[in-house]
Design an enzyme around this catalytic site. Structure first.
Site: not given
Length: 1042
Positions: A454, A857
């Site tokens: 990510c 994330h």
């Protein structure tokens, strides 16, 4: 007498008269009759019972048969013999089929009438064989229920010994074939009642003969684990679960999960069908068995089955919450499935779109049971949103819907998640990719998470949304090259033109991954971005060198790359000096220059250095102490010379003497790369010609723009961080400067000024600080407000002499590498002059969701800025900045850009913003960007991209050589277009194959959701791929039985 009765029931006499005569016939049963008369009466009553035209005839048959059988038992025993009963069971009775329930009812009543006769034992033996045969013929539920009634009343008819085991197994198979085609409530209730009678019979047999239990359960598993697509076991098997002793759970589950003969496909089918059992009303302990099997599979690390089953059945389980009868069990299974599915948010995101409707529905009914259920559901939802933070567009409606229900503490959430994980530290979880469907309504393409990538996806999407940069990359003619820029061009082309919802950037990932980055592990997106830009820059420089050394070889790869970079990439710039043709693409788009000044406070000599940058790292600083928030008289501070300013000694003859005018601010900060020595005394210094300074102005004032802690009254802004970045710094204590003139360490003042601005300004907020006490990196979770418009002070350096003629006073800037306490002196002159303010518009924001640098994330917000935005008017510098105090020149709250931010806020709010979260792309708004940290404290802006705007008309002209660029991207090279066309055809073929697979109900359909190129034993990550929110409603849910 039989003739009289037969004529009576078929006559047309009134019904009351018939009943009176029948009563007389029944009373006559007490009288003596010979065997022939009795047999004739039994024949007649049997015919009336089985073939009666109406209920009256059947009723008469039952009454008369019972009366005559009671008073003439030996004759009835002779009539109701083995041959007669066998004929009924195997051949039926005249027009009545042998499978008619009336046959069983007649035999049932007959057994009651001869129960005390010796011949009944022969009938029991006969029926033990016949009932087994009947069950093997898979009777309908109603017939099977009547058979269960008979066997429940006459347990002597139940098969014994080995036949008992066979009978139970066949009865289980029979239940598996039960179906109810009616949708009427009455018929459904009757069906449930019939199934309950059959399951109760099995329970009684298991209790009487415990040896039949395990073979029966094996048969249950064989039925539900069958992969035969032509047969779907009935959900009625759920009625057996409540009769299985709970003490057997451990033994049975261990046996099932460790049996090598049980294939994964069979286990997947069995588990799916057990979850279907949640639809069966009145069934108890189904949730207990389902959860036990899920845990058993996790214990033996069969995670593929768990992943497939969860994704296949999570919608069905959630849909069961709407029905009160099965809601408790469904909630228990749903909670376990979601809380244990911790490697990917896909399962949770399947049900996310439906949570709000469910909550609103249950809140409106006002029932206490509904409220208690919502409290449990809210706790589950909070746990999932905590674990899968980073999806504000999905979670904000849910937070609003459940805001009135209690939220569990963070400690409780962590405890629940730890207890629910498939394993405490599993290395066998597979990263299950999302189902790939067509593009979302945004028209944008996502990037598939390849396993903790990510950090790369968020950066690439931000670069792709940098319109000018994307267009320049796509316009390059790189055919024949195998460079990183070629791979980036290929990636950008697919993001712009593929039909897929998400693209897998495997080739680019392998080519651009820094060597020290471990694959499939968490990394820093800012570090990756710097490495990527540096690689592209150095690569182009090498191509330039190769091209210059091979001038006679024609347009080879190096020359082609060089030509495109030097001729087609032409970004307007106002900075004089080095021509654009000598800059790389990265320099033109992201490159700027910083000029560093260091002034020795002992001898006054200065040194200067100009450095290139592609991003500015903005450090945080803590709130100043109470003592610092007051005016301090300069007499109380250590001083150098009270009157007269020291003239600088210029070592470089080409550089002018620098006059320093410290701004009125004092900062103390400790960050990851800039650590200042706390407690060292501020030093007042003079490095300029004499000027008269009034006593009132010779005071140090803490700037109003000092960033506040989250608990303070104000929120830190990007402008505050830039203030701090551009403030002068005093080098003292351990951080003293080595002065060559003094030949020793001396106190010095270090300032920095921007001399050349980039086309795209990259700002990195230094959120990760090093904790010296615990020796770990911690994240700074302070909320930072993001202005849509930013004005960057830039001091051109084309000619120092021209600068000195235009500006009477230099403006000071700080170093980005050292953070020390600063003591700044206010200006005592009215000639203070600000540098030129260059306007920038916010283009994209990369957000980090998490509490540490080692986990979390990344996702990004971005919008298209094509250079045509002219919705604002710049404040004239002559009016807003002339003779302004130097404090205002440092982007403080009193600077003109604050007004611009307020004016632009509403106008820019309506422009389209996109949220890029790996494979998921959704519309969003700038309001969501602004409120992200306040709504989700772990989600904080980390990397910002600002696009420079031309001061002349608010636009940046497009490349004149590419007229088609005005309203879109340049046309693709044939090589790229062919690759995209080929992939789009492949995508259509994949969709067709998937549709066929779903139509055939393949047991392994969900396996296609995982990539072929990754090992199922790879470690899981906390930022796995996303599922795009599911959507589509509960179209796979079968009809419920209620």
């Amino acid at each position: 007498m039989d003739k009289i009765l037969e004529g009576l029931v078929s006559s047309s006499h009134p019904l009351p008269l018939k009943r009176m005569i029948v009563r007389k016939v029944v009373e006559f049963a007490e009288h003596w009759l010979d065997e022939a008369q009795c047999e004739a009466m039994f024949d007649l009553t049997t015919r009336l019972i089985l073939e009666g035209q109406d209920p009256f005839q059947r009723q008469v048959g039952h009454q008369v048969l019972e009366a005559y059988a009671r008073y003439h038992r030996p004759e009835f025993e002779s009539f109701f013999n083995k041959t007669f009963v066998l004929g009924l069971l195997q051949q039926g009775y005249h027009s009545v089929d042998r499978k008619d329930v009336a046959i069983l009812d007649y035999i049932h009543n007959g057994l009651k009438l001869i129960m005390s006769c010796p011949s009944v034992l022969d009938l029991f033996s006969l029926l033990q064989v016949e009932v087994l045969r009947m069950v093997c013929e898979r009777p309908e539920p109603v017939l099977c229920a009547r058979l269960s009634d008979l066997l429940t009343d006459f347990v002597q008819c139940v098969p014994k010994g080995k036949l008992s085991v066979t009978f139970c197994q066949q009865l289980v198979r029979t239940i598996g074939h039960f179906q109810c085609v009616s949708t009427q409530e009455k018929e459904l209730r009757e069906y449930v009642s019939q199934v309950t009678k059959v399951s109760t019979l099995l329970q009684n047999i298991w209790k009487a003969e415990p040896s039949t239990l395990l073979p029966s359960l094996q048969e249950v598993f064989a039925s539900i684990s069958s992969t035969d697509a032509s047969f779907e076991p009935s959900v009625a098997l759920a009625s057996l679960v409540q009769h299985i002793p709970l003490q057997m759970i451990t033994v049975l589950i261990r046996s099932l999960t460790t049996d090598p003969n049980v294939k994964d496909a069979s286990m997947t089918q069995a588990l799916c069908r057990m979850i279907d059992w949640l639809s069966w009303p009145l069934a108890q302990h189904v949730d207990t068995w389902v959860i036990a099997l899920l845990k058993g599979l996790a214990a033996v690390q069969k995670f593929t089955i768990l992943i497939d089953v969860t994704l296949l059945k999570i919608e069905l389980v959630f849909n069961r919450l709407w029905f009160p009868l099965v809601r408790p069990g469904a909630l228990a299974v749903l909670s376990h499935m979601l809380l244990s599915f911790q490697h990917s948010p896909e399962a949770f995101h399947v049900i996310v779109p439906h949570i709000v409707n469910l909550v609103h529905s249950f809140r409106s009914d006002g029932l206490p049971s509904s409220t208690a259920f919502l409290v449990q559901l809210t706790e589950l939802v909070h746990c999932m949103m905590y674990h899968y933070s980073g999806f504000p567009d999905l979670y904000e409606p849910i937070l609003e819907a459940v805001k009135d229900f209690p939220k569990p503490s963070e400690e409780k959430i962590k405890l629940i998640l730890n207890q629910s994980a498939w394993t405490s530290q599993s290395n066998a979880l597979a990263s299950c990719l999302s189902r790939l469907s067509g593009k979302s309504e945004t028209g944008k393409t996502g990037l598939i998470n390849l396993g903790n990538t990510c950090y790369m996806n968020s950066v690439l999407q931000a670069l792709f949304m940098a319109t000018e940069f994307r267009r320049q990359v796509l316009s390059l003619n790189l055919n024949g090259c195998n460079s990183l820029m070629k791979k980036l061009q290929h990636l950008f082309a697919f993001l712009a033109h593929t039909q897929r919802e998400a693209y897998a950037p495997r080739i680019f990932f392998e080519a651009s991954r820094p060597p020290w980055f471990t694959p499939r592990s968490q990394q820093d997106c800012s570090e990756y971005l710097r490495f990527l830009l540096d690689r592209l820059h150095e690569e182009e420089k090498i191509l330039r060198v190769q091209s210059s050394h091979k001038p006679s070889e024609g347009l080879d790869c190096a020359e082609t790359c060089l030509q495109e970079v030097t001729s087609k990439v032409a970004v307007p710039t106002e900075s004089p000096g080095t021509g654009d043709s000598e800059k790389t693409l990265i320099e033109k788009m992201f490159g700027g220059k910083l000029r560093t000044h260091i002034c020795c406070l002992n001898c006054g000599s200065t040194s200067h250095k100009v450095e290139a940058f592609t991003d500015l790292s903005l450090a945080f600083c803590p709130s100043p102490s109470v003592e610092d928030l007051s005016f301090q008289d300069t007499a109380s501070l250590p001083s150098a010379q009270d009157d007269g300013l020291m003239q600088t000694s210029v070592a470089d003859p080409e550089e002018e003497p620098v006059v320093y005018n410290p701004a009125t601010a004092a900062f103390v900060c400790d960050s990851v790369v800039n650590q200042r020595v706390l407690g060292s005394p501020p030093v007042e210094f003079h490095c300029a010609e004499s000027s008269s300074v009034p006593e009132e102005s010779a005071k140090i004032l803490i700037s109003k723009d000092v960033p506040q802690n989250p608990g303070g009254e104000s929120t830190t802004s990007v402008t505050d961080l830039l203030n701090y970045f551009l403030a002068p710094e005093v080098l003292t204590g351990e951080n003293q400067y080595y002065c060559e003139s003094c030949a020793s360490l001396q106190n010095a003042e270090k300032t920095m000024q921007i001399t050349e601005e980039p086309e795209y300004l990259i700002l990195t907020l230094l959120r990760f600080s090093y904790d010296q006490k615990y020796h770990v990196r911690r994240k700074i979770l302070d909320n930072v407000s993001l202005p849509l418009v930013l004005e960057l002070p830039v001091k051109r350096t084309a000619s120092f002499s021209s600068l000195s003629q235009s500006w009477s006073v230099d403006v000071d800037f700080t170093d980005i590498n050292e953070n020390l306490p600063k003591k700044l002196k206010p200006s005592g002159t009215e000639e203070a002059f600000c540098p030129k303010l260059v306007p920038y518009l916010l283009s994209s924001v990369v957000v980090h969701s998490g509490v540490s640098s080692e986990s979390g994330h990344y996702y990004s917000y971005a919008r298209n800025i094509t250079g045509t935005e002219s919705s604002y008017q710049m404040c004239p510098q002559s009016e807003s900045l002339a003779l302004a105090p130097s404090q205002s020149c440092l982007l403080g709250v009193e600077s003109p850009n604050t007004v611009i931010e307020q004016d632009l806020e509403n106008k820019e709010m309506s422009q389209e913003w996109f949220l890029f979260n790996d494979s998921r792309v959704t519309f969003t708004s700038f309001q969501s960007v602004q409120k992200i940290t306040s709504r989700f404290p772990k989600d904080t802006a980390y990397v910002l991209l600002y696009k420079k705007q031309s001061r002349a008309n608010g636009i940046d002209s497009d490349n004149p050589a590419s007229g088609v660029w005005a309203n879109g991207d340049p046309p693709l090279q044939k090589e790229l277009m062919d690759a995209i066309t080929k992939d789009n055809k492949l995508y259509l073929q994949e969709q067709e194959l998937n549709a066929r697979a779903r139509a055939l109900q393949a047991a392994s359909a969900s396996c296609s959701f995982r990539p072929n190129g990754f090992d199922d034993n790879d470690p899981p990550g906390s930022c796995g791929p996303t599922g795009g929110g599911g959507g589509g409603g509960f179209n796979t849910v079968g009809r419920l039985v209620f």
